[in-house]
Scaffold this motif. Structure first.
Motif, PDB file in Angstrom:
ATOM      1  N   ARG A 155     -71.596   7.193  49.502  1.00 24.43           N
ATOM      2  CA  ARG A 155     -70.626   7.888  50.351  1.00 24.43           C
ATOM      3  C   ARG A 155     -71.039   7.825  51.814  1.00 24.43           C
ATOM      4  O   ARG A 155     -70.200   7.731  52.705  1.00 24.43           O
ATOM      5  CB  ARG A 155     -70.463   9.331  49.906  1.00 24.43           C
ATOM      6  CG  ARG A 155     -69.665   9.433  48.604  1.00 24.43           C
ATOM      7  CD  ARG A 155     -69.460  10.835  48.198  1.00 24.43           C
ATOM      8  NE  ARG A 155     -68.389  11.397  49.033  1.00 24.43           N
ATOM      9  CZ  ARG A 155     -67.907  12.611  48.884  1.00 24.43           C
ATOM     10  NH1 ARG A 155     -68.398  13.398  47.953  1.00 24.43           N
ATOM     11  NH2 ARG A 155     -66.947  13.048  49.662  1.00 24.43           N
ATOM     12  N   LYS A 169     -64.797   6.660  50.097  1.00 20.13           N
ATOM     13  CA  LYS A 169     -65.535   7.843  49.645  1.00 20.13           C
ATOM     14  C   LYS A 169     -64.876   8.443  48.409  1.00 20.13           C
ATOM     15  O   LYS A 169     -65.566   8.866  47.486  1.00 20.13           O
ATOM     16  CB  LYS A 169     -65.607   8.875  50.767  1.00 20.13           C
ATOM     17  CG  LYS A 169     -66.508   8.435  51.893  1.00 20.13           C
ATOM     18  CD  LYS A 169     -66.560   9.438  53.007  1.00 20.13           C
ATOM     19  CE  LYS A 169     -67.449   8.879  54.118  1.00 20.13           C
ATOM     20  NZ  LYS A 169     -67.615   9.776  55.228  1.00 20.13           N
ATOM     21  N   GLN A 213     -66.506   8.776  44.649  1.00 19.39           N
ATOM     22  CA  GLN A 213     -66.504  10.060  43.941  1.00 19.39           C
ATOM     23  C   GLN A 213     -65.915   9.911  42.540  1.00 19.39           C
ATOM     24  O   GLN A 213     -66.456  10.434  41.568  1.00 19.39           O
ATOM     25  CB  GLN A 213     -65.708  11.087  44.743  1.00 19.39           C
ATOM     26  CG  GLN A 213     -65.669  12.455  44.131  1.00 19.39           C
ATOM     27  CD  GLN A 213     -64.820  13.421  44.965  1.00 19.39           C
ATOM     28  OE1 GLN A 213     -64.157  13.028  45.908  1.00 19.39           O
ATOM     29  NE2 GLN A 213     -64.856  14.677  44.585  1.00 19.39           N
TER      30      GLN A 213
END
Length: 180
Positions: free
Chosen positions: A56, A65, A69
């Motif tokens: 990230r 990002k 995730q």
């Protein structure tokens, strides 16, 4: 180990403790398996979270990002399932159950379920490809089939979409043919 304990019990004149020893060894093995499984799961989660944080930080955009995730969440889930399946098999073996018939039955059942749940398998495969190819990310505004809205969650099995009226739609990945 059992032979060493038997020898020591006979040597010390404590043969009457043999039944307790026979009960304690599998109990200790099961406890060790559970503790190691919890430790491996915690370690795997820590490594996955560290890798996620690192990726990230290196990501340039918000979309990247979000992709990191999502992939990290899916990875943690898969690792968790693998760890607990192995732990259950080891526990059964420690308790004296033969796991070979269980594995053989699971193989045959897997084939049967594979034929019976082709759409579910297709959902997971399509979801995996969608995540790898970065087609849809959390937060995207998309039109999938006849539904449009904001992507709230992307999993291996479905995409959760909230339309502009607030309704939530769960769209199985196998039904996604076109994304706008």
């Amino acid at each position: 180990m059992k032979k060493v304990l038997d020898h020591l019990l006979r040597q010390w004149g404590l043969e009457y403790l043999q039944n307790w020893i026979d009960l304690m060894i599998p109990t200790l093995q099961v406890m060790l398996i559970i503790l190691l499984s919890i430790a491996f799961k915690a370690l795997a989660n820590k490594v996955t979270r560290a890798l996620e944080a690192h990726l990230r930080q290196r990501s340039q955009s918000i979309e990247e990002k979000k992709r990191v995730q999502t992939l990290a969440r899916v990875s943690r889930y898969i690792v968790s399932v693998i760890i607990w399946v192995v732990a259950i098999m080891l526990t059964l073996a420690a308790l004296g159950f033969s796991i070979a018939p269980i594995l053989a039955t699971a193989g045959v059942a897997g084939i049967a379920v594979g034929f019976g749940a082709q759409s579910l398998v297709k959902d997971y495969f399509t979801g995996f490809v969608m995540l790898i190819e970065n087609q849809i990310r959390q937060g995207d505004i998309v039109e999938v089939g006849s539904k449009s809205g904001t992507v709230e969650e992307v999993t291996l099995r479905y995409v959760r979409l909230r339309d502009y009226e607030g309704a939530v739609h769960y769209i199985p990945n196998s039904y996604i043919n076109l994304v706008t």
